[in-house]
Write a protein that holds these residues in place. Structure first.
Motif, PDB file in Angstrom:
ATOM      1  N   MET A 122       0.724  -0.985   0.087  1.00  0.00           N
ATOM      2  CA  MET A 122       0.001   0.013  -0.045  1.00  0.00           C
ATOM      3  C   MET A 122       0.794   1.281   0.018  1.00  0.00           C
ATOM      4  O   MET A 122       0.555   2.198   0.934  1.00  0.00           O
ATOM      5  N   ALA A 123       1.710   1.275  -0.870  1.00  0.00           N
ATOM      6  CA  ALA A 123       2.763   2.507  -0.936  1.00  0.00           C
ATOM      7  C   ALA A 123       1.799   3.615  -1.810  1.00  0.00           C
ATOM      8  O   ALA A 123       0.944   3.366  -2.295  1.00  0.00           O
ATOM      9  N   PRO A 124       2.554   4.781  -1.429  1.00  0.00           N
ATOM     10  CA  PRO A 124       1.568   5.968  -1.904  1.00  0.00           C
ATOM     11  C   PRO A 124       1.663   5.866  -3.541  1.00  0.00           C
ATOM     12  O   PRO A 124       2.621   5.513  -4.218  1.00  0.00           O
ATOM     13  N   THR A 125       0.395   6.213  -4.068  1.00  0.00           N
ATOM     14  CA  THR A 125       0.342   6.169  -5.476  1.00  0.00           C
ATOM     15  C   THR A 125       0.742   7.497  -6.199  1.00  0.00           C
ATOM     16  O   THR A 125       0.799   7.693  -7.399  1.00  0.00           O
ATOM     17  N   THR A 126       0.684   8.554  -5.470  1.00  0.00           N
ATOM     18  CA  THR A 126       0.693   9.815  -5.845  1.00  0.00           C
ATOM     19  C   THR A 126       1.613  10.633  -5.012  1.00  0.00           C
ATOM     20  O   THR A 126       1.935  10.064  -3.794  1.00  0.00           O
ATOM     21  N   ARG A 127       1.995  11.961  -5.372  1.00  0.00           N
ATOM     22  CA  ARG A 127       2.891  12.764  -4.493  1.00  0.00           C
ATOM     23  C   ARG A 127       4.139  11.955  -4.098  1.00  0.00           C
ATOM     24  O   ARG A 127       4.712  12.169  -2.920  1.00  0.00           O
ATOM     25  N   LYS A 128       4.939  11.147  -5.067  1.00  0.00           N
ATOM     26  CA  LYS A 128       5.943  10.331  -4.819  1.00  0.00           C
ATOM     27  C   LYS A 128       7.172  11.010  -4.588  1.00  0.00           C
ATOM     28  O   LYS A 128       7.353  12.219  -5.041  1.00  0.00           O
ATOM     29  N   SER A 129       8.271  10.754  -3.512  1.00  0.00           N
ATOM     30  CA  SER A 129       9.476  11.290  -3.477  1.00  0.00           C
ATOM     31  C   SER A 129      10.560  10.282  -3.745  1.00  0.00           C
ATOM     32  O   SER A 129      10.775   9.185  -3.225  1.00  0.00           O
ATOM     33  N   ASN A 130      10.996  10.462  -5.164  1.00  0.00           N
ATOM     34  CA  ASN A 130      11.703   9.519  -5.784  1.00  0.00           C
ATOM     35  C   ASN A 130      13.341  10.093  -5.787  1.00  0.00           C
ATOM     36  O   ASN A 130      14.264   9.466  -6.363  1.00  0.00           O
ATOM     37  N   GLY A 131      13.700  11.144  -4.945  1.00  0.00           N
ATOM     38  CA  GLY A 131      15.027  11.594  -4.668  1.00  0.00           C
ATOM     39  C   GLY A 131      15.345  12.546  -6.000  1.00  0.00           C
ATOM     40  O   GLY A 131      14.511  12.774  -6.981  1.00  0.00           O
ATOM     41  N   ILE A 132      16.259  13.386  -6.005  1.00  0.00           N
ATOM     42  CA  ILE A 132      16.539  14.521  -6.873  1.00  0.00           C
ATOM     43  C   ILE A 132      18.136  14.339  -7.307  1.00  0.00           C
ATOM     44  O   ILE A 132      18.980  13.665  -6.646  1.00  0.00           O
ATOM     45  N   GLY A 135       0.351  18.088 -12.139  1.00  0.00           N
ATOM     46  CA  GLY A 135       1.334  17.560 -13.170  1.00  0.00           C
ATOM     47  C   GLY A 135       1.958  16.265 -12.839  1.00  0.00           C
ATOM     48  O   GLY A 135       1.393  15.648 -11.955  1.00  0.00           O
ATOM     49  N   ALA A 136       2.792  15.893 -13.782  1.00  0.00           N
ATOM     50  CA  ALA A 136       3.538  14.532 -13.364  1.00  0.00           C
ATOM     51  C   ALA A 136       4.486  14.707 -12.357  1.00  0.00           C
ATOM     52  O   ALA A 136       4.955  15.832 -11.982  1.00  0.00           O
ATOM     53  N   ASP A 137       5.149  13.600 -12.000  1.00  0.00           N
ATOM     54  CA  ASP A 137       6.096  13.623 -10.889  1.00  0.00           C
ATOM     55  C   ASP A 137       7.230  14.421 -11.265  1.00  0.00           C
ATOM     56  O   ASP A 137       7.965  14.949 -10.367  1.00  0.00           O
ATOM     57  N   LYS A 138       7.618  14.338 -12.596  1.00  0.00           N
ATOM     58  CA  LYS A 138       8.909  15.305 -13.108  1.00  0.00           C
ATOM     59  C   LYS A 138       8.568  16.560 -13.261  1.00  0.00           C
ATOM     60  O   LYS A 138       9.561  17.464 -13.449  1.00  0.00           O
ATOM     61  N   TRP A 187       7.590  17.512  -7.729  1.00  0.00           N
ATOM     62  CA  TRP A 187       7.051  16.359  -7.652  1.00  0.00           C
ATOM     63  C   TRP A 187       5.735  16.343  -8.080  1.00  0.00           C
ATOM     64  O   TRP A 187       4.583  15.920  -7.203  1.00  0.00           O
ATOM     65  N   GLY A 188       4.990  17.192  -9.067  1.00  0.00           N
ATOM     66  CA  GLY A 188       3.837  17.094  -9.691  1.00  0.00           C
ATOM     67  C   GLY A 188       3.248  18.538  -9.272  1.00  0.00           C
ATOM     68  O   GLY A 188       2.095  18.676  -9.779  1.00  0.00           O
ATOM     69  N   PHE A 189       3.508  19.148  -8.020  1.00  0.00           N
ATOM     70  CA  PHE A 189       2.989  20.564  -7.924  1.00  0.00           C
ATOM     71  C   PHE A 189       3.384  21.566  -8.657  1.00  0.00           C
ATOM     72  O   PHE A 189       4.562  21.817  -8.543  1.00  0.00           O
ATOM     73  N   ASP A 241       0.268  26.431  -8.949  1.00  0.00           N
ATOM     74  CA  ASP A 241      -0.657  25.921  -7.792  1.00  0.00           C
ATOM     75  C   ASP A 241      -0.003  26.047  -6.672  1.00  0.00           C
ATOM     76  O   ASP A 241      -0.631  26.404  -5.496  1.00  0.00           O
ATOM     77  N   ILE A 242       1.276  25.989  -6.265  1.00  0.00           N
ATOM     78  CA  ILE A 242       1.916  26.212  -5.202  1.00  0.00           C
ATOM     79  C   ILE A 242       1.941  27.862  -4.658  1.00  0.00           C
ATOM     80  O   ILE A 242       1.659  28.139  -3.589  1.00  0.00           O
ATOM     81  N   LYS A 243       1.919  28.742  -5.872  1.00  0.00           N
ATOM     82  CA  LYS A 243       1.719  30.060  -5.333  1.00  0.00           C
ATOM     83  C   LYS A 243       0.491  30.404  -4.856  1.00  0.00           C
ATOM     84  O   LYS A 243       0.121  31.147  -4.084  1.00  0.00           O
ATOM     85  N   ALA A 244      -0.749  29.750  -5.580  1.00  0.00           N
ATOM     86  CA  ALA A 244      -2.013  29.960  -5.068  1.00  0.00           C
ATOM     87  C   ALA A 244      -2.300  29.351  -3.874  1.00  0.00           C
ATOM     88  O   ALA A 244      -2.845  30.079  -2.937  1.00  0.00           O
ATOM     89  N   GLU A 245      -1.623  28.334  -3.446  1.00  0.00           N
ATOM     90  CA  GLU A 245      -1.638  27.876  -1.910  1.00  0.00           C
ATOM     91  C   GLU A 245      -0.948  28.806  -0.956  1.00  0.00           C
ATOM     92  O   GLU A 245      -1.378  28.853   0.092  1.00  0.00           O
ATOM     93  N   LEU A 246       0.069  29.130  -1.158  1.00  0.00           N
ATOM     94  CA  LEU A 246       0.873  30.154  -0.512  1.00  0.00           C
ATOM     95  C   LEU A 246       0.024  31.531  -0.207  1.00  0.00           C
ATOM     96  O   LEU A 246      -0.065  32.019   0.887  1.00  0.00           O
ATOM     97  N   THR A 247      -0.748  31.947  -1.288  1.00  0.00           N
ATOM     98  CA  THR A 247      -1.698  33.059  -1.184  1.00  0.00           C
ATOM     99  C   THR A 247      -2.660  32.841  -0.240  1.00  0.00           C
ATOM    100  O   THR A 247      -3.279  33.571   0.499  1.00  0.00           O
ATOM    101  N   ARG A 248      -3.227  31.488  -0.302  1.00  0.00           N
ATOM    102  CA  ARG A 248      -4.595  31.170   0.641  1.00  0.00           C
ATOM    103  C   ARG A 248      -4.115  31.126   2.142  1.00  0.00           C
ATOM    104  O   ARG A 248      -4.552  31.563   2.969  1.00  0.00           O
TER     105      ARG A 248
END
Length: 457
Positions: free
Chosen positions: A1-11, A76-79, A83-85, A89-96
């Motif tokens: 039951m590993a996470p199916t989205t928002r994965k962290s695969n390293g950089i 977006g996709a993971d790449k 990681w998909g964000f 969208d990140i800017k909109a969440e920071l504003t909220r």
């Protein structure tokens, strides 16, 4: 039951603090960059608590801060983006979040909301963790405050009968109770308690190979840990990513470990060839070797190093003591273990010959046939010869009985009395009623036809 989205695969790349940050490229920051997350305001980098710190153009965020934000959307996709964000969208969440006040520190920028029924608490990730919040890192990525966090259900018998318990990972004492810092493994049940921090460290290290450290269960253990807020990264285990981690397994021992090496070559113990100076490894451990001539070995003779030889002899002595065999002396060549193996092989050969004799039904046993008996009832092995006083005889053939032919019984007459002379009375007693006949002629009682009898009457 590993996470199916928002994965962290390293950089892939991590520039130093002096190098400029490239545009439109996701960069993993380190402590030396001295930059703070724009969601929580913390500079601390902890994959266990906040995740890695990333920068995308002018946005700097912790991975868990954007992952657990209530209104964050992964379009977006993971790449792409972080990681998909995506950047917008990140800017909109920071504003909220700039309009929301944290219930704990009373500062702006809170973006994490409690999922409890009718709970309106909003907080920063570090503030929530300090006050006992719990977060789930799968599916919808829910967050709960201390009041509404999920409590693990444990059988009452497990709580009542549990004394001082040690964590199976760190071996320190752990409270056997469903507290925020204690986790119970349902797959192992009794006394299977761990520290939450120890389980989280294990998950970060194991990745795809995360399982119960006691019984190696995967499905039950992994599903329960995800529900209780353990983050399991979707990546290989740490021991799989270390460069050349298993190179030593490919190396073969190549030196002579005999007490006195007789090799005349300058390299001496390291020298070997295909003749007399071939290095033979220990038949048990394989971590020690010797030249054939240094240990006086024959062509295909196995060799045991001194340590393994002692172990084998002790094992043979215990087996002899268990089987109550007579003591075997060490002749200096093969040792006790070799003699014991020879004795056991003789026993197996005798059993095989007995089976062949028993199955040979076409041949009669003679009085001189040896029978070797192996008595396993009391774990002892005996050798004896048994002779028959009377050889076994072949079974006699039973005579075939022919069926006897019975004549038909006349059921209509119970008895026949009288004389078959002319003019004399003759009484026939019928089963139903008696009848008297006057015989005028002779009667042939051998006739089967009733009509013929009536004609003669």
């Amino acid at each position: 039951m590993a996470p199916t989205t928002r994965k962290s695969n390293g950089i892939a790349r991590r520039p130093t603090a002096r190098q400029p940050i490239p545009k439109n490229v996701l960069v993993e920051l380190s402590v030396s960059h001295n930059k703070a997350c724009m969601f929580c305001g913390q500079k601390e980098i902890s994959e266990k608590l906040y995740g890695q710190l990333y920068q995308l153009n002018d946005i700097i965020v912790h991975y868990f801060c954007i992952l657990l934000s209530s209104r964050a959307v992964q379009n977006g996709a993971d790449k792409e983006g972080i990681w998909g964000f995506l950047y917008k969208d990140i800017k909109a969440e920071l504003t909220r979040g700039s309009k929301e006040t944290c219930n704990y520190c009373k500062k702006k920028g809170a973006t994490i909301s409690c999922c409890g029924v009718k709970c309106r608490k909003v907080f920063h990730l570090p503030c929530g963790l300090k006050n006992g919040s719990m977060h789930q890192y799968f599916q919808s990525f829910k967050s709960f405050c201390q009041q509404h966090r999920i409590t693990q259900t444990v059988d009452l018998s497990e709580l009542q009968n549990s004394g001082p318990i040690q964590c199976a990972i760190c071996k320190d004492d752990v409270t056997p109770s469903p507290l925020p810092n204690s986790i119970w493994a349902p797959c192992c049940k009794r006394n299977a308690w761990f520290h939450r921090g120890c389980i989280q460290d294990l998950a970060l290290s194991a990745g795809y190979f995360f399982k119960c450290p006691l019984c190696n269960n995967v499905e039950i253990f992994k599903g329960r840990m995800l529900t209780l807020g353990i983050y399991i990264p979707s990546r290989d285990a740490s021991w799989e990513t270390v460069p050349n981690a298993y190179v030593e397994l490919l190396e073969r021992h190549s030196s002579c470990n005999a007490v006195t090496c007789l090799c005349p070559h300058p390299e001496k113990r390291k020298y070997q060839n295909d003749s007399s100076w071939e290095i033979i490894l220990c038949n048990t451990c394989g971590s020690n070797g010797t030249h054939k001539l240094c240990s006086s070995l024959k062509c295909d003779q196995a060799w045991l190093c001194p340590g393994c030889k002692v172990v084998e002899e002790n094992r043979a002595k215990e087996m002899i003591k268990k089987l109550e065999l007579p003591e075997l002396g060490d002749d200096g060549d093969g040792g006790i273990s070799v003699m014991f193996e020879e004795r056991m092989s003789q026993n197996r050969e005798a059993q095989r010959r007995n089976i062949e004799l028993m199955r040979n039904a076409s041949r009669t046993f003679s009085v001189d046939d040896p029978i070797v008996i192996s008595d396993d009832s009391n774990d002892s092995v005996e050798f004896m010869t048994m002779t028959y006083i009377d050889p076994p005889k072949q079974p006699l053939m039973q005579p075939v009985q022919t069926p006897q032919i019975r004549l038909p019984v006349i059921a209509s007459y119970a008895s026949i009395r009288g004389r078959n002379r002319l003019g004399r009375r003759f009484t026939l007693t019928n089963q139903s009623r008696p009848m008297t006949y006057v015989i005028s002629g002779s009667i042939d009682l051998t006739l089967d036809n009733d009509d013929d009898v009536e004609n003669n009457v």
